[in-house]
Design an enzyme around this catalytic site. Structure first.
Site, PDB file in Angstrom:
ATOM      1  N   HIS A   1      -4.596   3.977 -20.539  1.00  0.00           N
ATOM      2  CA  HIS A   1      -5.320   4.673 -19.637  1.00  0.00           C
ATOM      3  C   HIS A   1      -4.487   3.684 -18.755  1.00  0.00           C
ATOM      4  O   HIS A   1      -3.773   2.473 -18.643  1.00  0.00           O
ATOM      5  CB  HIS A   1      -6.583   4.485 -18.954  1.00  0.00           C
TER       6      HIS A   1
ATOM      7  N   ASP B   1      -7.009  -1.468 -25.733  1.00  0.00           N
ATOM      8  CA  ASP B   1      -8.062  -1.127 -23.837  1.00  0.00           C
ATOM      9  C   ASP B   1      -9.398  -2.243 -23.980  1.00  0.00           C
ATOM     10  O   ASP B   1     -10.599  -2.715 -23.342  1.00  0.00           O
ATOM     11  CB  ASP B   1      -8.732  -0.374 -23.163  1.00  0.00           C
TER      12      ASP B   1
ATOM     13  N   ASP C   1      -4.591   3.798 -14.669  1.00  0.00           N
ATOM     14  CA  ASP C   1      -5.005   3.430 -13.729  1.00  0.00           C
ATOM     15  C   ASP C   1      -5.990   1.937 -13.915  1.00  0.00           C
ATOM     16  O   ASP C   1      -6.269   1.258 -15.329  1.00  0.00           O
ATOM     17  CB  ASP C   1      -6.086   4.271 -13.466  1.00  0.00           C
TER      18      ASP C   1
ATOM     19  N   HIS D   1     -11.734  -6.549 -13.415  1.00  0.00           N
ATOM     20  CA  HIS D   1     -11.989  -6.025 -12.573  1.00  0.00           C
ATOM     21  C   HIS D   1     -12.841  -7.677 -11.422  1.00  0.00           C
ATOM     22  O   HIS D   1     -13.404  -6.492 -10.277  1.00  0.00           O
ATOM     23  CB  HIS D   1     -13.558  -4.993 -12.896  1.00  0.00           C
TER      24      HIS D   1
ATOM     25  N   GLU E   1      -9.270   6.721 -15.385  1.00  0.00           N
ATOM     26  CA  GLU E   1     -10.911   6.083 -16.999  1.00  0.00           C
ATOM     27  C   GLU E   1     -11.867   4.985 -15.982  1.00  0.00           C
ATOM     28  O   GLU E   1     -12.665   5.694 -16.535  1.00  0.00           O
ATOM     29  CB  GLU E   1      -9.968   4.656 -17.956  1.00  0.00           C
ATOM     30  N   GLU E   2     -10.866   4.690 -15.311  1.00  0.00           N
ATOM     31  CA  GLU E   2     -11.792   3.398 -14.178  1.00  0.00           C
ATOM     32  C   GLU E   2     -13.123   4.581 -13.754  1.00  0.00           C
ATOM     33  O   GLU E   2     -13.845   3.779 -13.358  1.00  0.00           O
ATOM     34  CB  GLU E   2     -11.060   2.416 -13.634  1.00  0.00           C
TER      35      GLU E   2
ATOM     36  N   ASP F   1      -6.361  -4.638 -17.231  1.00  0.00           N
ATOM     37  CA  ASP F   1      -7.045  -3.804 -17.877  1.00  0.00           C
ATOM     38  C   ASP F   1      -6.250  -2.230 -16.902  1.00  0.00           C
ATOM     39  O   ASP F   1      -6.943  -2.633 -15.704  1.00  0.00           O
ATOM     40  CB  ASP F   1      -8.304  -3.900 -17.760  1.00  0.00           C
TER      41      ASP F   1
END
Length: 483
Positions: free
Chosen positions: A76, A169, A78, A457, A145-146, A115
């Site tokens: 992904h 991922d 983003d 994150h 995706e996030e 990620d």
């Protein structure tokens, strides 16, 4: 010379640095997508860009593999944009400030976006190279995706010819993922009534928490800033009188909040002092409780100027605190057959206040669809009892483990040949887009893998340089062996 010059594999790190130079948080991937599409067209590759912002790039197989079954490589575009307090970087305008230290790549003061920037870098390096052996490829790079896998959910899967999909991922080298939880975002909204009143205003800040991914790290019992704020306000309200003005915390429902704050109104300076003493007393208790998981935990309370909004009335204050503290959060049940694996959880990721409402956004996850729905129903039941309402978004299915997987076995054999031992096969509690693809393409054989990335994150996110190289070597060796 780039910051990552000299790292191997060179083409992968070159692309990763180019990706990091372009802002690409969720809902802001246009510039990155344009760069990638322009590059692919320049290489003469079929390039499809859909209305949702997903990018599909096709490349024919190399000599000897041109008639093999296609392989879908998927990641992904983003990234999650989190930064340390005081970090001046503007995610909407600036690229990341990369650094290399102790065998890891990270970003100064912010998330790295490994990620899933590393998946994009792997795919672009492979598409650009004309010598690497591979079967026909379909590279699928989804958007947003996030924030609920919105791109994957909107993708027209009939575009895809392949029935073998490698998702890039994952963040733990040597672990192949073969299943994941489904999820849904539940937004609980409470009405609030405000009544103007004179008084002394205080700001309470909780900060310095460890945070982390709300799926892969939910079992670590780290403090959730939003939930902890509710607990602190509840204990303070039992001993001192005040009314809330606003509460705020977190910015992503899939990240455990590292900070939260509230502004409250006290009737008099004397009562404000009592509130401050109570906050400090219970703050010390909470800091001791989380000293192992959240060593940077801090709580401050200080006078503040009168805010633009008047205070809530007593009933709205009580209902807001009840929702923050009493709505469920964290792990709800472990897997019955695999006790070390979380089955069902939820994360209170975002709390915000408007003039007439307070909203609490939860990401609910479960490997059992009926349990996921039951938790969403539980939130609705409790919110409605408090006079509020709920909305649902980003509902995505889980990905069931497949006993017979030729794709997985091919990668297992390749891994064992390269490293002398078999990888671990695991299902995870986090959500992956694999569930959407597997649910929409009959007979799809799916595997997820990736290099070691730590503390995703969070601003502590870092990616292992050697692991990126080994995962690249594994990917190339496995592709070269596919008939």
């Amino acid at each position: 010379m780039g910051i990552l010059s000299g790292l191997e594999p060179g083409p992968v790190w070159t692309w990763f640095e180019r990706i990091c130079a372009i802002p690409h948080g969720s809902r802001h991937t246009d510039r990155l997508r344009s760069l990638l599409a322009e590059a692919a067209r320049g290489w003469g590759l079929e390039t499809i860009l859909d209305d949702a912002g997903n990018l599909v790039i096709r490349k024919d197989g190399t000599l000897g593999l041109e008639n093999a079954e296609p392989v879908i490589l998927q990641g992904h575009l983003d990234m999650v944009c989190e930064k340390e307090a005081g970090c001046p970087l503007d995610f909407s305008q600036e690229g990341l400030r990369l650094r290399v230290a102790d065998g890891f790549v990270s970003a100064q003061g912010t998330t790295l976006g490994g990620d899933d920037g590393i998946a994009v870098a792997y795919c672009m390096a492979l598409l650009e190279d004309g010598e690497i052996p591979h079967p026909p490829l379909e590279v699928v790079l989804t958007t947003d995706e996030e924030i609920g896998m919105l791109g994957a959910a909107a993708l027209d899967l009939s575009l895809l010819r392949g029935r073998r999909l490698v998702n890039l991922d994952s963040e733990e080298e040597g672990v192949f993922l073969a299943g994941c939880a489904g999820g849904v975002t539940v937004k609980c909204v409470l009405p609030v009534r405000r009544v103007a009143a004179p008084g002394t205003f205080l700001r309470i800040r909780i900060g310095g928490l460890t945070g982390g991914h709300s799926g892969t790290e939910i079992h670590r019992s780290r403090a959730n800033g939003d939930h902890l704020l509710g607990r602190l306000l509840y204990k303070t309200r039992k001993e001192s009188d005040f009314r809330l003005v606003w509460v705020r915390g977190g910015s992503k429902d899939n990240a455990i909040p590292r900070a939260a704050e509230a502004v409250l109104a006290s009737a008099s300076p004397e009562n404000a002092e009592a509130v401050q003493r109570t906050v400090e007393k219970w703050g010390a208790v909470l800091k001791r409780e989380y000293r192992d998981t959240d060593p940077g935990f801090s709580i401050t309370v200080e006078d503040t100027k009168a805010p633009d909004l008047p205070p809530m009335d007593r009933d709205s204050t009580c209902r807001t605190i009840t929702a923050l503290f009493a709505l469920p959060n964290g792990v709800l049940r472990m897997n019955r057959c695999l006790p070390e694996m979380v089955e069902t959880s939820l994360n209170l990721g975002i709390v915000d206040t408007a003039e007439s409402t307070v909203s609490l956004s939860f990401l609910v996850r479960s490997g059992v669809e009926s349990e996921k729905q039951a938790v969403a129903d539980r939130l609705a039941c409790l919110t409605e009892a408090l006079g509020g309402s709920v909305t649902y978004s980003g509902d995505y299915p889980g990905w069931a483990y497949r006993t017979d997987s030729p794709l997985r076995e091919r990668f297992v054999q390749t891994f064992a040949r390269l490293y002398g031992h078999r990888p671990e096969i695991r299902s995870i509690h986090a959500g992956l887009e694999c569930g959407i693809f597997a649910g929409g393409l009959d007979g799809l054989d799916v595997l997820s893998l990736g290099p070691e990335i730590l503390d995703i994150h969070t601003p502590s996110e870092r990616m292992n340089v050697d692991s990126v190289r080994r995962t690249w070597e594994l990917l190339l060796a496995a592709l070269a062996s596919m008939e």
